[in-house]
Design a protein around this motif. Structure first.
Motif, PDB file in Angstrom:
ATOM      1  N   ALA A 104      -0.301  13.689  -4.609  1.00 48.64           N
ATOM      2  CA  ALA A 104      -1.303  14.313  -5.592  1.00 48.64           C
ATOM      3  C   ALA A 104      -2.232  15.579  -4.830  1.00 48.64           C
ATOM      4  O   ALA A 104      -2.726  16.493  -5.381  1.00 48.64           O
ATOM      5  N   PHE A 105      -2.521  15.092  -3.682  1.00 50.31           N
ATOM      6  CA  PHE A 105      -3.523  15.963  -2.769  1.00 50.31           C
ATOM      7  C   PHE A 105      -2.584  17.195  -2.641  1.00 50.31           C
ATOM      8  O   PHE A 105      -3.250  18.395  -2.597  1.00 50.31           O
ATOM      9  N   LEU A 117       1.276  18.798   3.224  1.00 49.44           N
ATOM     10  CA  LEU A 117       2.363  19.565   2.170  1.00 49.44           C
ATOM     11  C   LEU A 117       3.643  19.078   2.888  1.00 49.44           C
ATOM     12  O   LEU A 117       4.275  18.540   2.081  1.00 49.44           O
ATOM     13  N   LEU A 118       3.891  18.965   4.241  1.00 48.28           N
ATOM     14  CA  LEU A 118       5.189  18.585   4.706  1.00 48.28           C
ATOM     15  C   LEU A 118       5.324  16.969   4.685  1.00 48.28           C
ATOM     16  O   LEU A 118       6.488  16.639   4.236  1.00 48.28           O
ATOM     17  N   LYS A 119       4.193  16.090   4.618  1.00 50.65           N
ATOM     18  CA  LYS A 119       4.376  14.755   4.172  1.00 50.65           C
ATOM     19  C   LYS A 119       4.769  14.683   2.815  1.00 50.65           C
ATOM     20  O   LYS A 119       5.533  13.810   2.427  1.00 50.65           O
ATOM     21  N   TYR A 174       0.794  -1.225  -0.035  1.00 54.77           N
ATOM     22  CA  TYR A 174       0.002  -0.021   0.070  1.00 54.77           C
ATOM     23  C   TYR A 174       0.921   1.264   0.011  1.00 54.77           C
ATOM     24  O   TYR A 174       0.135   2.343  -0.259  1.00 54.77           O
ATOM     25  N   ALA A 175       1.967   1.310   0.302  1.00 53.72           N
ATOM     26  CA  ALA A 175       2.952   2.230   0.437  1.00 53.72           C
ATOM     27  C   ALA A 175       2.914   3.113  -0.661  1.00 53.72           C
ATOM     28  O   ALA A 175       2.876   4.362  -0.607  1.00 53.72           O
ATOM     29  N   ALA A 176       3.106   2.378  -2.084  1.00 47.59           N
ATOM     30  CA  ALA A 176       3.369   3.378  -3.044  1.00 47.59           C
ATOM     31  C   ALA A 176       2.031   4.175  -3.576  1.00 47.59           C
ATOM     32  O   ALA A 176       2.044   5.323  -3.893  1.00 47.59           O
ATOM     33  N   PRO A 177       0.700   3.513  -3.656  1.00 46.61           N
ATOM     34  CA  PRO A 177      -0.347   3.980  -3.923  1.00 46.61           C
ATOM     35  C   PRO A 177      -0.579   5.174  -2.779  1.00 46.61           C
ATOM     36  O   PRO A 177      -1.362   6.282  -3.234  1.00 46.61           O
ATOM     37  N   ALA A 178      -0.584   4.812  -1.398  1.00 48.42           N
ATOM     38  CA  ALA A 178      -0.862   6.014  -0.640  1.00 48.42           C
ATOM     39  C   ALA A 178       0.114   7.117  -0.846  1.00 48.42           C
ATOM     40  O   ALA A 178      -0.199   8.306  -0.937  1.00 48.42           O
ATOM     41  N   LYS A 179       1.276   7.146  -1.001  1.00 48.68           N
ATOM     42  CA  LYS A 179       2.387   8.103  -1.452  1.00 48.68           C
ATOM     43  C   LYS A 179       1.813   8.883  -2.546  1.00 48.68           C
ATOM     44  O   LYS A 179       1.690  10.193  -2.360  1.00 48.68           O
ATOM     45  N   LYS A 181       9.467  22.445  -2.900  1.00 47.73           N
ATOM     46  CA  LYS A 181       8.407  23.463  -2.926  1.00 47.73           C
ATOM     47  C   LYS A 181       7.153  23.201  -2.184  1.00 47.73           C
ATOM     48  O   LYS A 181       6.404  24.100  -1.679  1.00 47.73           O
ATOM     49  N   TYR A 182       7.072  21.938  -1.716  1.00 47.20           N
ATOM     50  CA  TYR A 182       6.020  21.601  -0.761  1.00 47.20           C
ATOM     51  C   TYR A 182       6.426  22.386   0.724  1.00 47.20           C
ATOM     52  O   TYR A 182       5.507  22.553   1.493  1.00 47.20           O
ATOM     53  N   PHE A 183       7.636  22.060   1.086  1.00 49.64           N
ATOM     54  CA  PHE A 183       7.914  22.901   2.554  1.00 49.64           C
ATOM     55  C   PHE A 183       7.914  24.417   2.152  1.00 49.64           C
ATOM     56  O   PHE A 183       7.291  24.885   3.238  1.00 49.64           O
ATOM     57  N   THR A 184       8.035  25.093   1.107  1.00 46.95           N
ATOM     58  CA  THR A 184       7.770  26.442   0.855  1.00 46.95           C
ATOM     59  C   THR A 184       6.274  26.596   1.119  1.00 46.95           C
ATOM     60  O   THR A 184       5.901  27.585   1.800  1.00 46.95           O
ATOM     61  N   ALA A 185       5.359  25.761   0.549  1.00 46.62           N
ATOM     62  CA  ALA A 185       3.933  26.032   0.668  1.00 46.62           C
ATOM     63  C   ALA A 185       3.493  25.802   1.985  1.00 46.62           C
ATOM     64  O   ALA A 185       2.603  26.564   2.490  1.00 46.62           O
TER      65      ALA A 185
END
Ligand code: G3I
Ligand code: 9MR
Length: 553
Positions: free
Chosen positions: A394-395, A434-436, A384-389, A445-449
């Motif tokens: 995507a979110f 975003l941090l996840k 499940y790890a890859a689809p959850a990631k 870019k996710y950290f910045t967001a």
């Protein structure tokens, strides 16, 4: 001029927002004497907010990165609050937000050496909690007295709700799992500081022991809440003597406890010396709660219906979720991670199809995604790890585009729907997502967001408030928080996250000056819909602020 009132990391994006569009020339970063100019920039184009009639211009001084204390000065308009540029600018907020939980402890006196001027006596002892008629069973008839001390008060009220404790405790444990090194060096000055457990785990333990006790060992079912029949008045805890009750068991409570107890069994396993047997008891409790839920898969907590049948009527918070698909999924992911047992896979499979969505007390599927993406020791969990990631990323990606259009240049406020009861926690939970994504992808870019939402919480928003009590230059002074109202101390208990703008304005408080989505906020203790505090809002603040500090370190 709205900005993060705590400050900015030297290498980070640095933005202040000027409300109104009259000024369109230069702006300056000056020393706190308002004379020594260190940076000159030009205000951006006028922007119309997506969430109110507010118009803004952006002052971007990201290129200025010298450590120190400054103000933003706009000729003809004035200057901002003093802010800092430096490392660790969110360290104080991170610690205060976690210490906020200490101040919510129910059955323990808060001594002056830890609580400072907010010291107080113990709150509700909860050693003789009555079984409400709605919860009566053969082994525990109505009126049976149960000992259920401890835990955190949910919010500005004095009740303890298993459902809301679930997401809260999960979020704190996840913060520790994800940034253990940061928490291991943190000293909160709580009574347990200095023992071998990190303070965050000591604080979690205070609530966890109460949660475990909410299970009826006779059948594994879990009472929905431990509560007064009606809300206490605006008095200090421990003053009122109204009877306390456990009400009916619910599937939501059972699944929340299963999830948290399973997670805790893993988190506390390395600390067998300090808390002997705890990890094993947690797993036992989790399994029994799960088994009860399997037998009772959809027992909803419907307070109005309950009140038609039983006395006394109970009118405190309901946390009455009607859709438990996501609770099943989340609990299954935690049970699977803790045991590696494939019996839980069916419920995981059933939940995988759902789109990722922001976590809240009644929508917890994302907590399961976080678990699956992270902890995959057993072969069965690994698939499940890859689809959850992929779903988490995507979110997070879906949150990004709105920042460009947003008049406050934050992720928070991509639509007016972000402004619900507890909107500050929407900002914080977006930050976590975003941090996840940053953790899983390494894309900065996710950290910045995520940082932009910390900026939102600490002042770059349409109200101009930093929503954390005691942290910032303009902070809530009158939260709907019984101790803060009743203690006679001017400053409210510090480190608590105010709910934030909520155009629902369900409290009908008379002092709202504005009613648009991002401005419907009033710093008044009558405003439980915009200015209460709650543990499920503070926990994501702890995660966000601590993670930013840990990553920036
Ligand atoms: O689920 C519906 C959604 O379908 C609909 O589109 C939307 C439109 O308004 O409403 C959604 O329901 C909202 C619900 O939260 C779920 O988000 C309700 O309007 C809203 O009134 C409700 O607010 C909750 C509030 O209690 C009242 O029940 C808050 O989330 C919740 O944080 C708050 O929790 C209280 C406790 O009951 C008591 N202790 C204090 C705590 C914090 O204020
Ligand atoms: O204090 C209560 C707060 O914690 C809840 O979030 C809120 C909504 O359930 O209710 C508050 O209690 C109010 C009650 O609902 C109506 N009468 C006034 C109470 C607060 O002063």
């Amino acid at each position: 001029i709205c900005l993060n009132q705590a400050g900015f990391y030297p290498s980070a994006a640095k933005i202040a927002v000027v409300k109104g569009t009259r000024n369109d020339g230069p702006f300056y970063i000056t020393a706190t004497n308002l004379r020594d100019t260190l940076f000159r920039g030009v205000l951006g184009a006028a922007k119309q907010s997506l969430n109110s009639s507010t118009k803004t211009r952006i002052a971007d001084f990201s290129n200025f990165n010298k450590a120190g204390s400054y103000v933003v000065l706009v000729p003809g308009l004035g200057h901002s609050y003093v802010f800092r540029i430096g490392n660790k600018v969110h360290d104080g907020v991170a610690a205060a937000a976690l210490k906020g939980f200490y101040y919510q402890r129910v059955s323990t006196p808060l001594q002056e050496q830890y609580a400072g001027k907010w010291h107080r006596g113990a709150g509700h002892p909860d050693t003789a909690v009555l079984v409400h008629p709605s919860a009566a069973s053969a082994s525990r008839p109505a009126g049976t007295k149960l000992s259920l001390p401890g835990g955190w008060y949910d919010a500005g009220d004095y009740n303890k709700y298993v459902v809301n404790s679930g997401i809260t405790t999960n979020t704190l444990l996840s913060a520790y799992e994800d940034y253990a090194a940061y928490f291991k060096q943190q000293n909160l000055n709580i009574p347990e500081s200095g023992n071998a457990l990190p303070d965050v785990l000591d604080e979690v333990l205070y609530n966890l022991r109460w949660m475990l006790a909410m299970q009826d060992p006779n059948d594994g079912g879990v009472y929905h809440k431990c509560t007064n029949a009606s809300f206490d008045g605006m008095l200090m805890p421990g003053i009122t003597r109204a009877p306390r009750y456990v009400v009916q068991k619910s599937t939501a409570a059972a699944l929340n406890l299963a999830a948290v107890a399973a997670q805790a069994s893993v988190a506390f396993r390395p600390f067998a010396k300090q808390v002997p047997g705890l990890s094993d008891s947690c797993l036992q409790v989790a399994k029994k709660a799960w088994a009860w839920a399997v037998q009772n898969p959809n027992v909803l907590y419907e307070q109005d219906n309950m009140n038609k049948e039983f006395e006394p009527k109970v009118t405190t918070g309901a946390y009455g979720d009607r859709n438990l698909v996501d609770e099943w999924f989340w609990a299954a992911t935690e049970m699977l991670a803790a045991t590696g047992d494939k019996t839980y896979a069916a419920k995981v499979d059933a939940g995988m199809a759902a789109a990722a969505s922001l976590p809240s007390w009644n929508s917890v599927a994302m907590l399961g995604m976080y678990r699956l993406a992270k902890q995959a020791k057993s072969a069965i969990a690994k698939q499940y790890a890859a689809p959850a990631k992929a779903k988490i990323i995507a979110f997070a990606e879906s949150l990004l585009p709105a920042q460009q259009r947003n008049a406050f240049a934050t992720i928070m406020g991509q639509s007016p729907r972000d402004f619900i009861w507890g909107s500050s926690a929407v900002a914080a939970n977006q930050g976590i997502a975003l941090l996840k994504a940053f953790q899983l992808s390494g894309d900065r870019k996710y950290f910045t967001a995520a940082l932009s939402n910390m900026d939102y919480i600490l002042g770059r928003n349409a109200t101009g408030y930093s929503f954390v009590t005691g942290h910032g230059s303009k902070t809530p002074m009158h939260p709907h928080h019984r101790p803060s109202v009743a203690d006679g101390i001017t400053e409210p208990v510090p480190g608590l996250l105010s709910g934030g703008p909520n155009p629902g304005m369900q409290d009908k408080c008379g002092t709202y000056k504005f009613n648009e989505p991002e401005t419907a906020f009033t710093d008044d203790d009558c405003s439980y819909a915009s200015n209460e505090i709650a543990i499920n809002w503070n926990a994501p603040l702890v995660y966000l602020a601590s993670a930013l500090e840990a990553i920036n370190d």
